[in-house]
Design a protein around this motif. Structure first.
Motif, PDB file in Angstrom:
ATOM      1  N   TYR A 101       0.836  -1.203   0.000  1.00  0.00           N
ATOM      2  CA  TYR A 101       0.000   0.000   0.000  1.00  0.00           C
ATOM      3  C   TYR A 101       0.872   1.254   0.000  1.00  0.00           C
ATOM      4  CZ  TYR A 101      -4.292  -2.641   0.369  1.00  0.00           C
ATOM      5  OH  TYR A 101      -5.346  -3.474   0.088  1.00  0.00           O
ATOM      6  N   ASP A 102       2.023   1.107  -0.650  1.00  0.00           N
ATOM      7  CA  ASP A 102       2.940   2.213  -0.899  1.00  0.00           C
ATOM      8  C   ASP A 102       3.410   2.848   0.417  1.00  0.00           C
ATOM      9  OD1 ASP A 102       4.506   3.650  -2.636  1.00  0.00           O
ATOM     10  OD2 ASP A 102       2.859   4.666  -3.630  1.00  0.00           O
ATOM     11  N   ASP A 103       3.888   4.088   0.345  1.00  0.00           N
ATOM     12  CA  ASP A 103       4.429   4.752   1.526  1.00  0.00           C
ATOM     13  C   ASP A 103       3.388   4.887   2.635  1.00  0.00           C
ATOM     14  OD1 ASP A 103       6.483   5.011  -0.258  1.00  0.00           O
ATOM     15  OD2 ASP A 103       6.583   7.198  -0.205  1.00  0.00           O
ATOM     16  N   ALA A 104       2.130   5.090   2.249  1.00  0.00           N
ATOM     17  CA  ALA A 104       1.070   5.258   3.244  1.00  0.00           C
ATOM     18  C   ALA A 104       0.911   4.005   4.092  1.00  0.00           C
ATOM     19  CB  ALA A 104      -0.249   5.600   2.557  1.00  0.00           C
ATOM     20  N   GLY A 105       1.064   2.849   3.475  1.00  0.00           N
ATOM     21  CA  GLY A 105       0.949   1.600   4.214  1.00  0.00           C
ATOM     22  C   GLY A 105       2.065   1.427   5.226  1.00  0.00           C
ATOM     23  N   LEU A 106       3.286   1.774   4.818  1.00  0.00           N
ATOM     24  CA  LEU A 106       4.410   1.686   5.750  1.00  0.00           C
ATOM     25  C   LEU A 106       4.254   2.702   6.872  1.00  0.00           C
ATOM     26  CD1 LEU A 106       7.117   0.505   6.605  1.00  0.00           C
ATOM     27  CD2 LEU A 106       8.234   2.149   5.077  1.00  0.00           C
ATOM     28  N   ASP A 107       3.877   3.928   6.523  1.00  0.00           N
ATOM     29  CA  ASP A 107       3.669   4.962   7.545  1.00  0.00           C
ATOM     30  C   ASP A 107       2.624   4.510   8.557  1.00  0.00           C
ATOM     31  OD1 ASP A 107       5.497   6.580   6.284  1.00  0.00           O
ATOM     32  OD2 ASP A 107       3.999   7.825   5.275  1.00  0.00           O
ATOM     33  N   SER A 108       1.528   3.941   8.064  1.00  0.00           N
ATOM     34  CA  SER A 108       0.462   3.462   8.941  1.00  0.00           C
ATOM     35  C   SER A 108       0.982   2.350   9.850  1.00  0.00           C
ATOM     36  CB  SER A 108      -0.712   2.967   8.107  1.00  0.00           C
ATOM     37  OG  SER A 108      -1.728   2.428   8.923  1.00  0.00           O
ATOM     38  N   THR A 109       1.769   1.448   9.292  1.00  0.00           N
ATOM     39  CA  THR A 109       2.316   0.328  10.067  1.00  0.00           C
ATOM     40  C   THR A 109       3.228   0.820  11.182  1.00  0.00           C
ATOM     41  OG1 THR A 109       2.221  -1.097   8.114  1.00  0.00           O
ATOM     42  CG2 THR A 109       3.672  -1.792   9.912  1.00  0.00           C
ATOM     43  N   LEU A 110       4.136   1.726  10.853  1.00  0.00           N
ATOM     44  CA  LEU A 110       5.066   2.248  11.862  1.00  0.00           C
ATOM     45  C   LEU A 110       4.318   2.985  12.962  1.00  0.00           C
ATOM     46  CD1 LEU A 110       7.895   3.565   9.493  1.00  0.00           C
ATOM     47  CD2 LEU A 110       7.873   1.429  10.792  1.00  0.00           C
ATOM     48  N   ARG A 111       3.308   3.751  12.585  1.00  0.00           N
ATOM     49  CA  ARG A 111       2.529   4.512  13.567  1.00  0.00           C
ATOM     50  C   ARG A 111       1.736   3.588  14.482  1.00  0.00           C
ATOM     51  NH1 ARG A 111      -2.613   5.734  13.039  1.00  0.00           N
ATOM     52  NH2 ARG A 111      -2.555   5.446  10.768  1.00  0.00           N
ATOM     53  N   ILE A 112       1.052   2.617  13.897  1.00  0.00           N
ATOM     54  CA  ILE A 112       0.186   1.742  14.686  1.00  0.00           C
ATOM     55  C   ILE A 112       1.010   0.815  15.577  1.00  0.00           C
ATOM     56  CG2 ILE A 112      -1.465  -0.172  14.492  1.00  0.00           C
ATOM     57  CD1 ILE A 112      -2.571   1.345  12.019  1.00  0.00           C
ATOM     58  N   ALA A 113       2.124   0.314  15.059  1.00  0.00           N
ATOM     59  CA  ALA A 113       2.998  -0.521  15.889  1.00  0.00           C
ATOM     60  C   ALA A 113       3.530   0.280  17.078  1.00  0.00           C
ATOM     61  CB  ALA A 113       4.153  -1.071  15.054  1.00  0.00           C
ATOM     62  N   ASN A 114       3.904   1.522  16.832  1.00  0.00           N
ATOM     63  CA  ASN A 114       4.392   2.387  17.908  1.00  0.00           C
ATOM     64  C   ASN A 114       3.300   2.630  18.954  1.00  0.00           C
ATOM     65  OD1 ASN A 114       6.433   4.324  19.055  1.00  0.00           O
ATOM     66  ND2 ASN A 114       4.820   5.787  18.575  1.00  0.00           N
ATOM     67  N   GLN A 115       2.084   2.881  18.495  1.00  0.00           N
ATOM     68  CA  GLN A 115       0.971   3.098  19.413  1.00  0.00           C
ATOM     69  C   GLN A 115       0.685   1.860  20.254  1.00  0.00           C
ATOM     70  OE1 GLN A 115      -2.174   4.318  16.758  1.00  0.00           O
ATOM     71  NE2 GLN A 115      -1.509   6.457  16.704  1.00  0.00           N
ATOM     72  N   ALA A 116       0.877   0.684  19.653  1.00  0.00           N
ATOM     73  CA  ALA A 116       0.643  -0.571  20.366  1.00  0.00           C
ATOM     74  C   ALA A 116       1.812  -0.958  21.258  1.00  0.00           C
ATOM     75  CB  ALA A 116       0.363  -1.695  19.373  1.00  0.00           C
ATOM     76  N   GLY A 117       2.927  -0.221  21.124  1.00  0.00           N
ATOM     77  CA  GLY A 117       4.106  -0.524  21.925  1.00  0.00           C
ATOM     78  C   GLY A 117       4.860  -1.757  21.459  1.00  0.00           C
ATOM     79  N   ILE A 118       4.783  -2.054  20.149  1.00  0.00           N
ATOM     80  CA  ILE A 118       5.490  -3.216  19.591  1.00  0.00           C
ATOM     81  C   ILE A 118       6.627  -2.718  18.697  1.00  0.00           C
ATOM     82  CG2 ILE A 118       5.290  -5.370  18.312  1.00  0.00           C
ATOM     83  CD1 ILE A 118       2.300  -5.327  18.787  1.00  0.00           C
ATOM     84  N   PRO A 119       7.877  -2.994  19.048  1.00  0.00           N
ATOM     85  CA  PRO A 119       9.003  -2.571  18.207  1.00  0.00           C
ATOM     86  C   PRO A 119       8.992  -3.267  16.852  1.00  0.00           C
ATOM     87  CG  PRO A 119       9.734  -3.226  20.399  1.00  0.00           C
ATOM     88  CD  PRO A 119       8.315  -3.679  20.265  1.00  0.00           C
ATOM     89  N   VAL A 120       9.626  -2.639  15.879  1.00  0.00           N
ATOM     90  CA  VAL A 120       9.739  -3.217  14.540  1.00  0.00           C
ATOM     91  C   VAL A 120      11.194  -3.191  14.102  1.00  0.00           C
ATOM     92  CG1 VAL A 120       7.411  -2.463  13.928  1.00  0.00           C
ATOM     93  CG2 VAL A 120       9.363  -1.014  13.347  1.00  0.00           C
ATOM     94  N   VAL A 121      11.497  -4.006  13.102  1.00  0.00           N
ATOM     95  CA  VAL A 121      12.835  -4.043  12.517  1.00  0.00           C
ATOM     96  C   VAL A 121      12.684  -4.408  11.046  1.00  0.00           C
ATOM     97  CG1 VAL A 121      13.216  -6.495  13.072  1.00  0.00           C
ATOM     98  CG2 VAL A 121      15.190  -4.966  12.849  1.00  0.00           C
ATOM     99  N   GLY A 122      13.573  -3.879  10.199  1.00  0.00           N
ATOM    100  CA  GLY A 122      13.596  -4.314   8.808  1.00  0.00           C
ATOM    101  C   GLY A 122      12.997  -3.383   7.781  1.00  0.00           C
ATOM    102  N   ALA A 123      12.447  -2.238   8.202  1.00  0.00           N
ATOM    103  CA  ALA A 123      11.905  -1.269   7.242  1.00  0.00           C
ATOM    104  C   ALA A 123      11.960   0.110   7.876  1.00  0.00           C
ATOM    105  CB  ALA A 123      10.474  -1.618   6.830  1.00  0.00           C
ATOM    106  N   GLY A 124      11.906   1.130   7.020  1.00  0.00           N
ATOM    107  CA  GLY A 124      11.960   2.489   7.553  1.00  0.00           C
ATOM    108  C   GLY A 124      11.852   3.517   6.451  1.00  0.00           C
TER     109      GLY A 124
END
Length: 207
Positions: free
Chosen positions: A95-118
């Motif tokens: 879902y292009d940049d919007a999908g990644l932005d949404s993922t990073l935001r929602i993961a952060n809100q849920a308190g779940i760290p991520v790795v492998g994209a940015g």
């Protein structure tokens, strides 16, 4: 499952909520869908998020299906105890940049760290560091480099580079006691690693 006297890790393959699984979660049937009771005491539960957290948006022009996970899936993953999400895969930018932005935001809100994209190559390649009982572990997540890999100036996932990976892993070994590479790749509907894949992964182990 990776376990020693310092640290316990539980690592799954792809996590993507589709079809019957999506209906079960919508009905609140979390425990019927996935029983994580046996892994309650594991330090880190890690899964590959195959597709972004996004409810609606415009898909990327690409071959193959476009996958997404409802934004509420972050809370389901938190309920199951997952506390690290791998994002380096061939669907995280569906879902292009919007999908990644949404993922990073929602993961952060849920308190779940991520790795492998940015938002750029440097951010996508940043390792996740765990320190426990005197052990320092660097987890790096990468995927076969397709057209949606991050660049110096554009967002995406951490793509495998056969030359740079040597220097990357050598650098991480200077920062941590152990390095764990979680790699997303392979051949669809074929369970065995090709000779090229075996050579690639053994090269990374040597590095």
């Amino acid at each position: 499952m990776i376990s020693n006297e310092n640290l316990d890790l539980f690592i799954t393959g792809d996590f993507c909520i589709q079809d019957r699984a999506r209906a079960m979660l919508a009905e609140g049937k979390r425990d019927q869908l996935l029983d994580m009771s046996a892994f309650r005491d594991v330090d880190y539960k890690i899964t590959n998020l195959e597709g972004p957290f996004i409810d609606k948006g415009t898909t990327t022009v690409k071959t193959g299906p476009s996958l997404q996970n409802p934004e509420s899936t972050a809370q389901d993953l938190k309920y199951y105890g997952f506390n690290l999400l791998c994002l380096a895969n061939n669907h995280i930018m569906d879902y292009d940049d919007a999908g990644l932005d949404s993922t990073l935001r929602i993961a952060n809100q849920a308190g779940i760290p991520v790795v492998g994209a940015g938002q750029n190559k440097q951010e996508a390649a940043r390792p996740f560091i765990i320190e426990k009982n005197g052990l320092k572990l660097a987890i790096v997540n990468m995927a076969e480099n397709e057209f949606i890999g991050a660049t110096e100036n554009t967002p995406g996932f951490h793509g495998y580079d056969p030359v740079n990976v040597f220097y990357e892993l050598a650098g991480l070994k200077k920062q941590a006691d152990k390095v764990l590479v979680i790699f997303h790749g392979g051949h669809e509907h074929y369970i065995y690693p090709s000779p090229d894949m075996q050579k690639r992964y053994r090269y990374m182990i040597d590095a």
